[in-house]
Write a protein that holds these residues in place. Structure first.
Motif, PDB file in Angstrom:
ATOM      1  N   HIS B 169      42.372  14.146  44.188  1.00 55.13           N
ATOM      2  CA  HIS B 169      40.979  13.979  43.781  1.00 55.13           C
ATOM      3  C   HIS B 169      40.878  13.484  42.336  1.00 55.13           C
ATOM      4  O   HIS B 169      39.901  12.851  41.952  1.00 55.13           O
ATOM      5  N   ALA B 172      41.348   9.743  42.633  1.00 54.96           N
ATOM      6  CA  ALA B 172      40.082   9.161  43.079  1.00 54.96           C
ATOM      7  C   ALA B 172      39.109   9.057  41.904  1.00 54.96           C
ATOM      8  O   ALA B 172      38.448   8.035  41.718  1.00 54.96           O
ATOM      9  N   SER B 178      35.449   7.693  45.961  1.00 52.34           N
ATOM     10  CA  SER B 178      35.299   9.036  46.485  1.00 52.34           C
ATOM     11  C   SER B 178      36.635   9.458  47.093  1.00 52.34           C
ATOM     12  O   SER B 178      37.462   8.621  47.469  1.00 52.34           O
ATOM     13  N   LEU B 179      36.826  10.771  47.163  1.00 52.98           N
ATOM     14  CA  LEU B 179      38.059  11.267  47.766  1.00 52.98           C
ATOM     15  C   LEU B 179      38.192  10.763  49.196  1.00 52.98           C
ATOM     16  O   LEU B 179      39.281  10.454  49.672  1.00 52.98           O
ATOM     17  N   LYS B 180      37.076  10.655  49.848  1.00 54.82           N
ATOM     18  CA  LYS B 180      37.074  10.160  51.222  1.00 54.82           C
ATOM     19  C   LYS B 180      37.637   8.743  51.315  1.00 54.82           C
ATOM     20  O   LYS B 180      38.493   8.456  52.164  1.00 54.82           O
ATOM     21  N   THR B 181      37.145   7.885  50.467  1.00 56.30           N
ATOM     22  CA  THR B 181      37.624   6.502  50.491  1.00 56.30           C
ATOM     23  C   THR B 181      39.118   6.443  50.190  1.00 56.30           C
ATOM     24  O   THR B 181      39.872   5.724  50.842  1.00 56.30           O
ATOM     25  N   SER B 183      41.323   8.711  50.740  1.00 56.13           N
ATOM     26  CA  SER B 183      42.147   9.193  51.851  1.00 56.13           C
ATOM     27  C   SER B 183      42.142   8.181  52.995  1.00 56.13           C
ATOM     28  O   SER B 183      43.123   8.053  53.723  1.00 56.13           O
ATOM     29  N   ARG B 184      41.071   7.450  53.131  1.00 53.91           N
ATOM     30  CA  ARG B 184      41.048   6.388  54.145  1.00 53.91           C
ATOM     31  C   ARG B 184      42.057   5.302  53.804  1.00 53.91           C
ATOM     32  O   ARG B 184      42.785   4.808  54.670  1.00 53.91           O
ATOM     33  N   HIS B 187      45.457   6.593  54.549  1.00 52.40           N
ATOM     34  CA  HIS B 187      45.661   6.688  55.987  1.00 52.40           C
ATOM     35  C   HIS B 187      45.945   5.307  56.577  1.00 52.40           C
ATOM     36  O   HIS B 187      46.852   5.136  57.403  1.00 52.40           O
TER      37      HIS B 187
END
Lengths: 192, 192
Positions: B169, B172, B178-181, B183-184, B187
């Motif tokens: 984080h 990021a 964002s942390l989401k982006t 991690s995407r 991935h």
DNA sequence: TGAAAACAGCGTCAAATGTCCTCTTTTCCC
DNA sequence: GGGAAAAGAGGACATTTGACGCTGTTTTCA
């Protein structure tokens, strides 16, 4: 054109007439037209520029050819590509004129001579660099944390004179937004 | 702990034993724990730090409390808040430790004394500042032009040692994603 | 050692953003 | 003066991104 620069010097440093003359003796004045390129990617930057009139921009391109502006330089600012200038390496940036501009050039070696002979000039330059470091940090913070709307508002407030004189697509490029997003931000603000 | 710093000095400058002793005489060594705050927003920064071991981070917060990291500083880097240090103004940034760290402090006035007595140190510091200016520009260019994936790849390649040691984080936060982006992106790369 | 906090992954949904396109107006330059 | 280029708005559409909530695991620290 040199008059503007001398005013700038007098406003910012106390220099003797001899010192002023010395600085002048190395200066090369040049008028350039809009879009004229002053430094190309791949070239070695050999000069420092003072902008008497007009606006320069410093930008870099991606592989796909898109231009991304890292700096606007209106009147009374200094412009160079420090990395290339100091290390004699090919520049990764372009510098060109956004408007017809009046510029003063010094070579690196001449400027180094001036630094030795005029310590106050050296000291003043360090203060400018320090301010630039601060502005650079602010810009990074803004780039990673602000919304498009905030970026736009900051830009308008911080550089009103630049804002009024450069096309919107360059502002979008400077802010890291698409022109579309920028125009949406502007449109939304009209309603408020 | 001072040994690491002396190695660093010897690797980067030719200094006499007297000069090394002089630098040492002003140095204050300090071990800090993870999360320990070294500079708060609003405080005036009075020191320069050399990181012998560990990692520091410099960040700023928005009104909503979110933290945005402008810099990581692992071993062998200098850390300060130049704006606050030079102008004696309240800092807008925080500095804290990401890991337990070993640090060396100098006050501004002591360091200024060193600059006067050891010109080579002054010269070396200018080179560091110059490099930082270049890195700052690169960071701005990346922030306004690169895709999330490119930002992530650049970071991993440029700062592998930092990457391996800080939580995602924070990466990021540093990259402005964002942390989401983030991690995407990670991935998606597993598949390739 | 046990509770709390930090960390990170995942899914869903809504909003933001970008790309591509057309169309109009303005500016530039020969 | 006139043709070409630049600038910018706007629509339609696809994609990206973020916000939120939930879960499971690891780490921290009292």
């Amino acid at each position: 054109m040199y008059a503007e620069f001398e005013t700038y010097l007098r406003d910012n440093m106390q220099l003797s007439d001899d010192e002023l003359r010395l600085i002048h003796s190395f200066a090369v004045e040049k008028k350039v037209r809009r879009k004229q390129v002053l430094l190309q990617e791949g070239e070695i930057c050999r000069f420092k520029i003072f902008v008497c009139k007009g606006i320069l921009r410093t930008y870099r391109t991606r592989e796909d050819g898109t231009e991304h502006i890292v700096q606007f330089s209106p009147e009374n600012l200094w412009v160079t590509e420090p990395e290339s200038l100091h290390n004699h390496t090919p520049s990764r940036y372009y510098i060109d004129a956004v408007e017809d501009s009046e510029l003063i050039f010094w070579t690196k070696s001449d400027f180094d001579t001036l630094f030795v002979q005029i310590p106050r000039l050296k000291y003043f330059t360090e203060r400018l660099i320090s301010r630039n470091v601060t502005l650079g940090r602010d810009r990074i913070f803004s780039a990673i944390s602000a919304t498009p709307e905030e970026k736009y508002d900051e830009f308008v407030q911080t550089y009103p004179s630049v804002f009024a004189r450069v096309p919107l697509h360059m502002i979008a490029s400077y802010l890291g937004l698409s022109l579309k997003t920028l125009s949406r931000v502007r449109h939304a603000q009209l309603k408020r």
